[in-house]
Design a protein around this motif. Structure first.
Motif, PDB file in Angstrom:
ATOM      1  N   VAL A  20       0.860  -1.173   0.000  1.00 12.32           N
ATOM      2  CA  VAL A  20       0.000   0.000   0.000  1.00 12.32           C
ATOM      3  C   VAL A  20       0.903   1.232   0.000  1.00 12.32           C
ATOM      4  CG1 VAL A  20      -1.773   1.295   1.246  1.00 12.32           C
ATOM      5  CG2 VAL A  20      -1.845  -1.201   1.206  1.00 12.32           C
ATOM      6  N   ILE A  21       0.719   2.106  -0.982  1.00 15.04           N
ATOM      7  CA  ILE A  21       1.581   3.269  -1.145  1.00 15.04           C
ATOM      8  C   ILE A  21       0.737   4.537  -1.053  1.00 15.04           C
ATOM      9  CG2 ILE A  21       3.297   4.412  -2.584  1.00 15.04           C
ATOM     10  CD1 ILE A  21       4.136   1.613  -1.783  1.00 15.04           C
ATOM     11  N   ILE A  57       6.414  12.926  -0.908  1.00 20.45           N
ATOM     12  CA  ILE A  57       6.646  11.908   0.115  1.00 20.45           C
ATOM     13  C   ILE A  57       5.776  10.707  -0.222  1.00 20.45           C
ATOM     14  CG2 ILE A  57       6.411  11.284   2.545  1.00 20.45           C
ATOM     15  CD1 ILE A  57       6.764  14.235   3.231  1.00 20.45           C
ATOM     16  N   GLU A  58       6.392   9.542  -0.282  1.00 19.28           N
ATOM     17  CA  GLU A  58       5.631   8.305  -0.365  1.00 19.28           C
ATOM     18  C   GLU A  58       5.786   7.563   0.951  1.00 19.28           C
ATOM     19  OE1 GLU A  58       5.226   6.964  -5.039  1.00 19.28           O
ATOM     20  OE2 GLU A  58       6.451   5.741  -3.675  1.00 19.28           O
ATOM     21  N   VAL A  59       4.675   7.049   1.458  1.00 14.43           N
ATOM     22  CA  VAL A  59       4.692   6.190   2.641  1.00 14.43           C
ATOM     23  C   VAL A  59       4.329   4.789   2.182  1.00 14.43           C
ATOM     24  CG1 VAL A  59       3.697   5.698   4.897  1.00 14.43           C
ATOM     25  CG2 VAL A  59       4.074   8.081   4.190  1.00 14.43           C
ATOM     26  N   ALA A  60       5.260   3.859   2.380  1.00 10.83           N
ATOM     27  CA  ALA A  60       5.058   2.478   1.943  1.00 10.83           C
ATOM     28  C   ALA A  60       4.704   1.596   3.126  1.00 10.83           C
ATOM     29  CB  ALA A  60       6.314   1.947   1.260  1.00 10.83           C
ATOM     30  N   ALA A  61       3.596   0.872   2.987  1.00 12.15           N
ATOM     31  CA  ALA A  61       3.253  -0.201   3.919  1.00 12.15           C
ATOM     32  C   ALA A  61       3.524  -1.501   3.173  1.00 12.15           C
ATOM     33  CB  ALA A  61       1.790  -0.097   4.341  1.00 12.15           C
ATOM     34  N   PHE A  62       4.729  -2.031   3.361  1.00  6.03           N
ATOM     35  CA  PHE A  62       5.162  -3.185   2.576  1.00  6.03           C
ATOM     36  C   PHE A  62       4.411  -4.456   2.983  1.00  6.03           C
ATOM     37  CE2 PHE A  62       9.123  -0.568   2.101  1.00  6.03           C
ATOM     38  CZ  PHE A  62       8.999  -0.380   0.735  1.00  6.03           C
TER      39      PHE A  62
END
Length: 437
Positions: free
Chosen positions: A73-74, A138-143
């Protein structure tokens, strides 16, 4: 306040943001595929539920949200509008990546992984609340997978993000016989698209990950956060000993080819070798005994071996010695042995420039700087292949991780949010000139 750095004299209440993070961590900690304990594997219904929640929190923080073909999820928080006014959009900005993972080990704690995602969202939320945009996206990654619990190969999420999945990994099967390819399709992804990764037209400035320390140093020294200097290299190996099953009451001891005794000898040799070499850690964490009956001599044993050290040569020498010992046991006990390297990652030294900026952010927040090496693996290991990386550790109670007893203090989470925010401020001031490192 667009594009500006916060005044040094301002003292915003980071505790409010920290309490939100702690509440979100509690909610995520309740999402599990197993009753009574937290287990959230890659591409499972529990992971989908966690993804949906986090996507909603990202949107609430002012981000646009997408999900890639492996299930990452990005969230993206767009930077300053183009000064040229020529129709350029946010995608033309360079990207600073923040985040961590949402999958867990079996019987996990609530903070390993999710804390880094939630702190990153909190920082973006604070920017959005005051309408502040930065000269980069800014990207927030939920890997989707870092722990590797389901398919025994870690970093699936971050590897897919950069287009670096190993050939053949889609053919791996889980304990239920479900291939990774089928699991990804069931999860809504497209395995045929996984080799592309992120767009090569978008410049990645770097990656910064907040994570619990997973060790006792910060607590022992009374510090809320620490700056990571390096991440240990890691080798994961599958070892199989095959002997001969037989009746526990009728086969004489001198005629036995007991696979479990061979494995037991190997486990103790592994422990002894690691104790003799400073900084080396070696762990047998899984042991499968077959046929697994109390009155049958074990005919086959499969075990996992995890070897780590900050110096790659030392780790590689240890693996070589352990393989030689396994071969010696095979000959002495008249069993067969299979040795399969499942995954190998080299040690990573965090970006000197980004690490120094993070250290300065810690000082700006009013705390001493403590540099730490990490013995655990992190998504930063993979991202270091394509961009500078930095990591911030948060003190955890007793140094406990991968355990339901994982615990962090809301005050320390507040410090982490402040430090990450100040790190972003320092990058705005133009201190990110480290491309091509």
């Amino acid at each position: 306040m667009v594009g500006s750095a916060r005044s040094e004299q301002e003292t915003p209440d980071f505790d409010v943001s920290a309490r939100v993070v702690m509440a979100q961590a509690e909610i995520l900690g309740s999402i599990s595929e197993e009753e009574g304990r937290l287990t959230r594997r890659f591409a499972t219904p529990a992971m989908k539920q966690a993804n949906d929640l986090v996507a909603g929190w990202m949107r609430d923080a002012g981000m646009s949200v997408s999900r890639d073909h492996i299930g990452n999820v990005i969230g993206r928080y767009a930077g300053l509008p183009s000064e040229a006014g020529d129709g350029q959009n946010a995608a033309s900005h360079p990207i600073l990546l923040l985040g961590s993972h949402l999958d867990t080990v079996r019987d996990a704690g609530k903070y390993d992984g999710p804390l880094g995602v939630l702190v990153a969202i909190a920082c973006v939320q604070r920017l959005n609340e005051v309408g502040q945009r930065l000269p980069f996206d800014i990207e927030v990654a939920a890997f989707a997978d870092e722990e590797g619990l389901r398919y025994h190969t870690a970093y699936l999420g971050s590897k897919a993000y950069i287009g670096a999945l190993e050939p053949g990994c889609l053919d791996l099967v889980d304990a239920d016989g479900i291939s990774m390819e089928d699991a990804i399709i069931e999860f809504g992804g497209d395995p045929s698209q996984l080799s592309t990764g992120r767009s090569e037209t978008e410049e990645l400035l770097g990656y910064c990950e907040v994570h619990i320390e997973q060790g006792p140093v910060l607590e022992r020294e009374g510090l809320p956060v620490g700056v990571v200097s390096a991440i240990a290299g890691q080798t994961r190996i599958m070892v199989r000993f095959v002997g001969e099953a037989g009746h526990a009451g009728t086969v004489p001891m001198e005629m036995r080819r007991d696979a479990l005794c061979a494995a037991a000898e190997f486990v103790l040799i592994t422990e002894g070798l690691a104790r003799e070499e400073a900084g080396l850690v070696a762990t047998v964490g899984q042991l499968e005994v077959m046929p697994g009956a109390s009155n049958v001599i074990p005919g086959e044993v499969v075990l996992s071996l995890d070897v780590r050290h900050q110096d790659d040569a030392t780790r590689e020498d240890a693996c070589r010695l352990l393989k030689e010992e396994a071969a010696r046991i095979r000959s002495a006990r008249h069993v067969s042995m299979e040795w399969q390297v499942m995954q190998e990652t080299r040690s990573v030294h965090c970006s000197p420039v980004f690490t120094e900026e993070l250290a300065m952010a810690v000082q700006m927040a009013g705390h001493p700087v403590r540099y730490l090496a990490s013995g655990a693996g992190h998504d930063a290991v993979v991202l270091s292949q394509v961009a500078p990386v930095a990591m911030l550790f948060v003190r955890c109670k007793g140094g406990v991780s991968h355990n339901p007893a994982e615990s962090v203090a809301v005050e320390d989470v507040a410090v982490a949010i402040e430090v990450l925010g100040r790190f972003l401020e320092r990058l705005v001031r133009g201190s990110h000139g480290e491309q091509g490192e």
